[in-house]
Design a protein around this motif. Sequence first.
Motif, PDB file in Angstrom:
ATOM      1  N   ILE A  77      -7.871 -11.164  -0.763  1.00  0.00           N
ATOM      2  CA  ILE A  77      -7.373  -9.906  -0.186  1.00  0.00           C
ATOM      3  C   ILE A  77      -5.975 -10.039   0.420  1.00  0.00           C
ATOM      4  O   ILE A  77      -5.126  -9.165   0.212  1.00  0.00           O
ATOM      5  CB  ILE A  77      -8.391  -9.325   0.820  1.00  0.00           C
ATOM      6  N   MET A  85      -5.456  -3.508  -4.552  1.00  0.00           N
ATOM      7  CA  MET A  85      -6.403  -3.074  -3.520  1.00  0.00           C
ATOM      8  C   MET A  85      -7.093  -1.781  -3.941  1.00  0.00           C
ATOM      9  O   MET A  85      -8.294  -1.594  -3.710  1.00  0.00           O
ATOM     10  CB  MET A  85      -5.681  -2.878  -2.186  1.00  0.00           C
ATOM     11  N   ARG A  89     -11.113  -0.802  -4.287  1.00  0.00           N
ATOM     12  CA  ARG A  89     -11.724   0.387  -3.680  1.00  0.00           C
ATOM     13  C   ARG A  89     -12.531   1.174  -4.708  1.00  0.00           C
ATOM     14  O   ARG A  89     -13.613   1.673  -4.423  1.00  0.00           O
ATOM     15  CB  ARG A  89     -10.643   1.311  -3.106  1.00  0.00           C
ATOM     16  N   GLU A 112     -10.930  -7.806   7.191  1.00  0.00           N
ATOM     17  CA  GLU A 112      -9.918  -8.274   6.237  1.00  0.00           C
ATOM     18  C   GLU A 112      -9.087  -7.117   5.686  1.00  0.00           C
ATOM     19  O   GLU A 112      -7.870  -7.239   5.511  1.00  0.00           O
ATOM     20  CB  GLU A 112     -10.605  -9.036   5.103  1.00  0.00           C
ATOM     21  N   ILE A 113      -9.734  -5.968   5.439  1.00  0.00           N
ATOM     22  CA  ILE A 113      -8.974  -4.814   4.940  1.00  0.00           C
ATOM     23  C   ILE A 113      -8.080  -4.265   6.057  1.00  0.00           C
ATOM     24  O   ILE A 113      -6.942  -3.849   5.808  1.00  0.00           O
ATOM     25  CB  ILE A 113      -9.913  -3.718   4.399  1.00  0.00           C
ATOM     26  N   TRP A 116      -5.167  -6.436   6.154  1.00  0.00           N
ATOM     27  CA  TRP A 116      -4.327  -6.204   4.972  1.00  0.00           C
ATOM     28  C   TRP A 116      -3.394  -5.016   5.211  1.00  0.00           C
ATOM     29  O   TRP A 116      -2.207  -5.068   4.878  1.00  0.00           O
ATOM     30  CB  TRP A 116      -5.212  -5.950   3.745  1.00  0.00           C
ATOM     31  N   HIS A 117      -3.918  -3.937   5.800  1.00  0.00           N
ATOM     32  CA  HIS A 117      -3.076  -2.766   6.073  1.00  0.00           C
ATOM     33  C   HIS A 117      -1.974  -3.108   7.076  1.00  0.00           C
ATOM     34  O   HIS A 117      -0.846  -2.609   6.957  1.00  0.00           O
ATOM     35  CB  HIS A 117      -3.927  -1.608   6.590  1.00  0.00           C
ATOM     36  N   SER A 136      -5.710   0.853   9.146  1.00  0.00           N
ATOM     37  CA  SER A 136      -6.197  -0.374   9.774  1.00  0.00           C
ATOM     38  C   SER A 136      -7.212  -0.053  10.867  1.00  0.00           C
ATOM     39  O   SER A 136      -8.265  -0.694  10.972  1.00  0.00           O
ATOM     40  CB  SER A 136      -5.013  -1.155  10.361  1.00  0.00           C
ATOM     41  N   TYR A 139     -10.779   0.721   9.703  1.00  0.00           N
ATOM     42  CA  TYR A 139     -11.587  -0.443   9.329  1.00  0.00           C
ATOM     43  C   TYR A 139     -11.985  -1.274  10.552  1.00  0.00           C
ATOM     44  O   TYR A 139     -13.120  -1.753  10.643  1.00  0.00           O
ATOM     45  CB  TYR A 139     -10.831  -1.295   8.308  1.00  0.00           C
TER      46      TYR A 139
END
Length: 556
Positions: A77, A85, A89, A112-113, A116-117, A136, A139
């Motif tokens: 990721i 990404m 999804r 983790e997502i 990532w953002h 972000s 999540y």
Amino acid sequence: MEACDTIHLDQNSDDNTTATGGSSTDIQFLDTIDESISIKGNSAEALERILLFFLDVDVRTPINQIQRVYSYLHNIIPFLDKGEMEKLREDVFPKLQYFPILHQEQMQLAVEIAEWHLMVSSSVPLEQLLTQYLQSMHYYSKAILIAELNDSSQLELLRFGISKVFMRVIKDQSTFRDRLDRARREVDPDKFGRVLAEIEILKQYRCDHEDHTFLKGLIEQAGRILANITLKNQEKFKCFSPFVRQKLIEKFDATDINHTTQGYRNAIQNFRGIFRKEIDDFSSELNDFNAVRKSQQIIQDHFLRFFQEKLVEHVFAFIGPPPCAYDLRAMGSIGRGELCPYSDLEWMILIEDEKHFDYFQKLAQIIKLQIVSLGETAASNLPVFSCLGDKHKSGFHVDSGSDPVDATLELIRTPQAMACKQKAWDGEKEHSDACLPVHTLRKSCSLLSDHSFLFTEYENEMEKILSLPLPEGEQILLGKTIGQRRALGLLGEQLKAYGECFKTPPEKQTVLDIKEQFIQLINYCLNDLALYYNIREVNTLDIIDALVEKEVFTER
């Protein structure tokens, strides 16, 4: 013949299963993903193989194989671009819902997502930063909900992460240095003092020594300004010197961290406790409208205090004071003063000058960020973390149909421009949905305002528009103005809705929707009558009183 029939598959080729379940072919294929990551360091190849593996994943896929995929996702990721990404999804995340038992893995995926953002935010233009932070936050808030249900040992770390998002906002949007210097140039000690007070508010968001150093840098800036103040102005600013000196020697204490985002959650729960207490107190007086109205006002006042002190005042500290007169206004149940513990927020912003639109849109974005951090926003673009249930529950959140962040809805306007939404157009039938903003905008209350004249102008402009006479040929029985015609159209729609709701008699229905079949029908009809008779009251009980006063209703 189907295309796939030309390929002769041996249906028994995967019958050999391992002791832990799953075919040996699947396990060997997963090994190649492991190899792509650990030996080749090729995340793109690993992603391709994960997508290939998920083509036929279903509820029968062995849990241990899905656990392996989660570990691969953890590794790749951070290296995915936006397109990759999006593929996850669309093609992988929906199938991960089949395995709600994997709550630890789902929590880690949410984190983790979220990270990532934040990583992606470093490469986007400034005006898109808040959008990435919002994603972000969605999540992180889901990860906290999962931890609260399954693994409380992770809560402190997750609260740290969610507070870090706010510190990023503070650093990106900071105008403190400019404002401190402007206060010096304008010889305005009041402005200087307000900036220092706002820096103190931001201390509530500190997570670590790095954040402390950033905020201390702002105090150092204030100290430099005071040290170089001209002799003739020293008397006006010297009162700030003891405060600044004290803050400059203040050390960072990690044990003093009290995550403000948790403070948001505590505050909304306190409000709900007050709601329950008020309901208990007047439950024996339901026939006394005055007692009910008094309790509604107490509940409304507590909500407004939460919204103003915990949300808006902090945003002002983030981005500076409003550049022009404003009025933040709620519609819907909050606007009517009839909010419930989990009412959503439908709102608009009246502003004096539209050249300051960007400031107020930013304010709306950060308020939305604060509300999302509560974890009660069931965003439609998020994967469902099935360990939280088949569908994410929705509580206090910003209604997507009445969200000032969405520029297409035009909910940040001057009073005149906002009132123009009430004008008739050729497709007047399009006004027949009572949930449309054109109707909800008519009934609102102030969440926070620094000038009452904005709403007075708005209300007067609306009344002018709705009182305009219809052309003689369009006048219908009992409807001679734009407002009356619209009210009659809405009442007609409510009559149809009533017929649909009770096509089957209530006593024969197995399930009754109290809100849709009873409360909404009554509220909508009363609001439509208020529109017809030009009644400005917004609360349902107040509208009834006004209709009695106009002798539309009798007292009994």
